[in-house]
Enzyme design. Sequence first.
Site, PDB file in Angstrom:
ATOM      1  N   ASP A  77      39.043  38.209   7.996  1.00 36.74           N
ATOM      2  CA  ASP A  77      38.813  37.790   6.524  1.00 36.74           C
ATOM      3  C   ASP A  77      40.008  38.448   5.763  1.00 36.74           C
ATOM      4  OD1 ASP A  77      38.348  37.876   3.936  1.00 36.74           O
ATOM      5  OD2 ASP A  77      36.166  39.002   4.259  1.00 36.74           O
ATOM      6  N   TYR A 170      41.844  30.064 -11.838  1.00 38.22           N
ATOM      7  CA  TYR A 170      42.630  29.431 -10.791  1.00 38.22           C
ATOM      8  C   TYR A 170      44.187  29.751 -11.146  1.00 38.22           C
ATOM      9  CZ  TYR A 170      44.114  26.247  -7.097  1.00 38.22           C
ATOM     10  OH  TYR A 170      44.966  25.538  -6.213  1.00 38.22           O
ATOM     11  N   LYS A 174      47.235  31.872  -9.385  1.00 36.76           N
ATOM     12  CA  LYS A 174      48.399  31.053  -8.813  1.00 36.76           C
ATOM     13  C   LYS A 174      49.856  31.571  -9.400  1.00 36.76           C
ATOM     14  CE  LYS A 174      46.649  28.694  -5.210  1.00 36.76           C
ATOM     15  NZ  LYS A 174      46.813  29.064  -3.907  1.00 36.76           N
TER      16      LYS A 174
HETATM   17  N1  LIG Z   1      43.582  20.304  -1.773  1.00 34.51           N
HETATM   18  C1  LIG Z   1      44.588  20.376  -3.071  1.00 34.51           C
HETATM   19  O1  LIG Z   1      44.430  19.249  -3.810  1.00 34.51           O
HETATM   20  C2  LIG Z   1      45.232  21.485  -3.615  1.00 34.51           C
HETATM   21  C3  LIG Z   1      45.869  21.432  -4.670  1.00 34.51           C
HETATM   22  C4  LIG Z   1      46.819  22.383  -5.037  1.00 34.51           C
HETATM   23  C5  LIG Z   1      47.161  23.645  -4.433  1.00 34.51           C
HETATM   24  N2  LIG Z   1      46.203  23.629  -3.057  1.00 34.51           N
HETATM   25  C6  LIG Z   1      46.243  25.018  -2.585  1.00 34.51           C
HETATM   26  O2  LIG Z   1      46.467  24.812  -1.313  1.00 34.51           O
HETATM   27  C7  LIG Z   1      45.983  25.635  -0.230  1.00 34.51           C
HETATM   28  C8  LIG Z   1      44.980  24.945   0.795  1.00 34.51           C
HETATM   29  O3  LIG Z   1      43.938  23.853   0.129  1.00 34.51           O
HETATM   30  P1  LIG Z   1      42.796  23.414   0.633  1.00 34.51           P
HETATM   31  O4  LIG Z   1      42.362  22.527  -0.027  1.00 34.51           O
HETATM   32  O5  LIG Z   1      42.981  22.986   2.099  1.00 34.51           O
HETATM   33  O6  LIG Z   1      41.802  24.490   0.771  1.00 34.51           O
HETATM   34  P2  LIG Z   1      40.478  24.875   1.377  1.00 34.51           P
HETATM   35  O7  LIG Z   1      39.760  23.374   1.895  1.00 34.51           O
HETATM   36  O8  LIG Z   1      39.484  25.533   0.450  1.00 34.51           O
HETATM   37  O9  LIG Z   1      40.587  25.516   2.690  1.00 34.51           O
HETATM   38  C9  LIG Z   1      40.702  26.928   2.490  1.00 34.51           C
HETATM   39  C10 LIG Z   1      40.650  27.604   3.950  1.00 34.51           C
HETATM   40  O10 LIG Z   1      41.032  29.057   3.640  1.00 34.51           O
HETATM   41  C11 LIG Z   1      40.018  29.814   4.477  1.00 34.51           C
HETATM   42  N3  LIG Z   1      39.939  31.052   4.075  1.00 34.51           N
HETATM   43  C12 LIG Z   1      39.029  31.158   2.524  1.00 34.51           C
HETATM   44  N4  LIG Z   1      38.930  32.515   2.296  1.00 34.51           N
HETATM   45  C13 LIG Z   1      39.661  33.168   3.422  1.00 34.51           C
HETATM   46  C14 LIG Z   1      39.716  34.503   3.698  1.00 34.51           C
HETATM   47  N5  LIG Z   1      39.353  35.630   2.746  1.00 34.51           N
HETATM   48  N6  LIG Z   1      40.164  34.989   4.730  1.00 34.51           N
HETATM   49  C15 LIG Z   1      40.551  33.859   5.837  1.00 34.51           C
HETATM   50  N7  LIG Z   1      40.713  32.449   5.503  1.00 34.51           N
HETATM   51  C16 LIG Z   1      39.971  32.014   4.269  1.00 34.51           C
HETATM   52  C17 LIG Z   1      38.802  28.902   4.643  1.00 34.51           C
HETATM   53  O11 LIG Z   1      38.448  29.248   5.963  1.00 34.51           O
HETATM   54  P3  LIG Z   1      36.786  29.144   6.386  1.00 34.51           P
HETATM   55  O12 LIG Z   1      36.510  27.763   6.138  1.00 34.51           O
HETATM   56  O13 LIG Z   1      36.762  29.438   8.137  1.00 34.51           O
HETATM   57  O14 LIG Z   1      36.075  30.150   5.468  1.00 34.51           O
HETATM   58  C18 LIG Z   1      39.687  27.434   4.823  1.00 34.51           C
HETATM   59  O15 LIG Z   1      40.090  27.095   5.934  1.00 34.51           O
HETATM   60  C19 LIG Z   1      44.862  26.508  -1.176  1.00 34.51           C
HETATM   61  O16 LIG Z   1      45.669  27.663  -1.554  1.00 34.51           O
HETATM   62  C20 LIG Z   1      44.782  25.794  -2.613  1.00 34.51           C
HETATM   63  O17 LIG Z   1      44.622  26.646  -3.803  1.00 34.51           O
HETATM   64  C21 LIG Z   1      45.286  22.708  -2.764  1.00 34.51           C
END
Ligand SMILES: NC(=O)c1ccc[n+]([C@@H]2O[C@H](COP(=O)([O-])OP(=O)(O)OC[C@H]3O[C@@H](n4cnc5c(N)ncnc54)[C@H](OP(=O)(O)O)[C@@H]3O)[C@@H](O)[C@H]2O)c1
Length: 260
Positions: A77, A170, A174
């Site tokens: 975490d 958010y 960021k």
């Molecule tokens: N997808 C998009 O369209 C998008 C767009 C712009 C920016 N982003 C950025 O890209 C990044 C990845 O996005 P995503 O959509 O893949 O996110 P996501 O689906 O929410 O996945 C987040 C991951 O982070 C892990 N996590 C969350 N809190 C944690 C903690 N305290 N310690 C350790 N692990 C933790 C989760 O693990 P667990 O599931 O095991 O808890 C999960 O695997 C993020 O920074 C997001 O803001 C995404």
Amino acid sequence: MAPQEIQSLGTPRPEPEGTSPAASPVTLVTGSVRGLGLAVACACAERGDRTHIVWRGSAGAASEAEAVFAPRVHRADLTRSADAKKLVGDVIARDGRLDHVVHCVGAYTSGPLVETSFDDWRRMFESNLETSLHLAAGVRDALRASCGTLVFFGCAGLEGLGGRRQAAAYAAAKSALLVFARSLALEEATHGVRVNMLSPGIVPHQDAHPDTESPKRLASIPLGRVGTPAEIAEACLWLSSPKSSYTLGQNLTVSGGWLI
Ligand SMILES: NC(=O)c1ccc[n+]([C@@H]2O[C@H](COP(=O)([O-])OP(=O)(O)OC[C@H]3O[C@@H](n4cnc5c(N)ncnc54)[C@H](OP(=O)(O)O)[C@@H]3O)[C@@H](O)[C@H]2O)c1
């Protein structure tokens, strides 16, 4: 995500017989049992990196990912500095070094300011900014030793520090992360470490927030489509490689032109 789907994102190369495994880079990708982090981890493994992944709450996804990444699967975490330190210690204990770090953790929430609770604000800063502080402190010495790279995940639209209707907490977290990343880049450059940020646009995946499906948002993407996790991973590979050796403190937006 099923193991075969993980495999289809990228098949890790087995450590070649007769060659020293120490020859391949060691990469740590956080937030990596699902979503964009998983795509990045698979791309790193396919490149031949000894790739370490991290999960916090998704036990099912973690056990599927074991099929590809064991014995380099960790639970942490990253809102806790002790977990970040232990994680890096475990990586070093396993592979003796650390070359590339990609931090994909970053929770999202949307809604107008008037409906955003203080808990939401705190959660955005904890997940997006504080985890980055803890991880950066944990990996500092190891990255200095390898002259490695560190990539943080931002979001499109950060340049110019503009306001963001419906996602203020958010975007504020960021934006703070971008200033932190650039400051860290300035300080670590003298130690040979390159820090950059990668800012995706709208990239749906199995576990993505429903906002990634908003027709209004999709209509405003100049390239006329959303991005794919593989396209984000490709850009991340470049930032985490010698190919970007003169790139420092940059925010690479990969958004099909959205919010540029
Ligand atoms: N997808 C998009 O369209 C998008 C767009 C712009 C920016 N982003 C950025 O890209 C990044 C990845 O996005 P995503 O959509 O893949 O996110 P996501 O689906 O929410 O996945 C987040 C991951 O982070 C892990 N996590 C969350 N809190 C944690 C903690 N305290 N310690 C350790 N692990 C933790 C989760 O693990 P667990 O599931 O095991 O808890 C999960 O695997 C993020 O920074 C997001 O803001 C995404």
